[in-house]
Design a protein around this motif. Structure first.
Motif, PDB file in Angstrom:
ATOM      1  N   ALA A 149       1.402  26.619 -30.714  1.00 49.40           N
ATOM      2  CA  ALA A 149       1.932  27.825 -31.580  1.00 49.40           C
ATOM      3  C   ALA A 149       3.096  26.866 -31.403  1.00 49.40           C
ATOM      4  N   PRO A 156       0.385  32.533 -28.232  1.00 50.55           N
ATOM      5  CA  PRO A 156       1.020  32.138 -28.939  1.00 50.55           C
ATOM      6  C   PRO A 156       2.238  32.624 -29.193  1.00 50.55           C
ATOM      7  N   LEU A 195       5.151  29.991 -30.085  1.00 47.83           N
ATOM      8  CA  LEU A 195       6.034  30.053 -31.051  1.00 47.83           C
ATOM      9  C   LEU A 195       7.845  29.720 -30.636  1.00 47.83           C
TER      10      LEU A 195
END
Length: 245
Positions: A79, A131, A135
């Motif tokens: 991510a 994740p 991100l």
């Protein structure tokens, strides 16, 4: 570049290497902060890639549990690559807002690390939180060239053993550095035939890491880290003001 720029770059990576040698982190953060005051954030990020990659790979490969950590953190790493590539145009676009964003990121990182109480992430939450953290880290890295927030406090909250934490940080930093290099290269900003100065920056960074490891035995890492974070916050404040005034 002026006649003083190259010596200042060398000194910056020497100092950043010392910080990484003492604390296990901080080379890209300090280098981006100082170089961002000398050069554009885009130029600073381009200079950072090679010395950051070398020192982070050293940190990653020095530990014994790379396979275990990779299986646990792969979604965070994946991510972070996506986030970095998505946000890279904000840095490669050369917009003045990158300086402001970098200053704000440095302040947030320093103040959080100085004052936030420790917390623990339940293992059951890692499936969706890893994740998400990756991100957000990637988005910030793509926009500013700094990849410590929120990855560092998150990894610290996983309850990893000391050696595993150091190796996990190395994994996160290495992944972010590769993603940043890909993001810059995709916009023809960072190219293999322009590695002369970044490669030269590796030597002072490695010398600094060695000196930092020696210094760690003579100075309290906690005190060193505290003053490093205070100076980082002040540096971020200067960049924030420069970006908005």
């Amino acid at each position: 570049m002026t006649d003083l720029t190259i010596p200042l770059i060398a000194f910056t990576f020497l100092a950043a290497g010392i910080v990484k040698g003492v604390t296990g982190m901080g080379l890209p953060t300090l280098a981006m902060g100082v170089l961002g005051a000398l050069l554009s954030p885009l130029a600073a990020a381009s200079l950072l890639i090679v010395p950051s990659m070398v020192t982070n790979l050293w940190q990653l490969l020095a530990g014994p549990r790379i396979g275990v950590l990779a299986r646990r953190l792969w979604s965070m790493m994946a991510a972070s690559v996506v986030g970095t590539l998505v946000a890279a145009p904000l840095l490669t676009g050369g917009k003045s807002g990158a300086t402001t964003a970098l200053g704000a990121t440095l302040i947030a990182y320093a103040l959080y690390t100085l004052f936030a109480p420790p917390f623990r992430v339940p293992q059951a939450s890692e499936g969706w939180l890893s994740p998400l953290i990756g991100l957000i880290t990637g988005m910030i890295a793509g926009a500013t060239g700094v990849f410590v927030i929120p990855a560092v406090p998150y990894l610290q909250a996983l309850g990893l053993e000391k050696d595993d934490l150091v190796q996990a940080l190395g994994m996160s930093f290495t992944t972010s550095t590769i993603a940043l290099a890909l993001g810059l290269a995709s916009h023809q900003i960072w190219q293999i035939d322009q590695l002369g100065l970044p490669v030269l920056a590796v030597a002072p960074a490695l010398i600094g890491m060695w000196a930092g490891q020696v210094l760690r035995r003579a100075v309290s890492p906690a005190a060193f880290r505290r003053w490093f974070l205070i100076m980082l916050a002040l540096l971020g404040g200067e960049m924030l003001l420069r970006g908005v005034v």
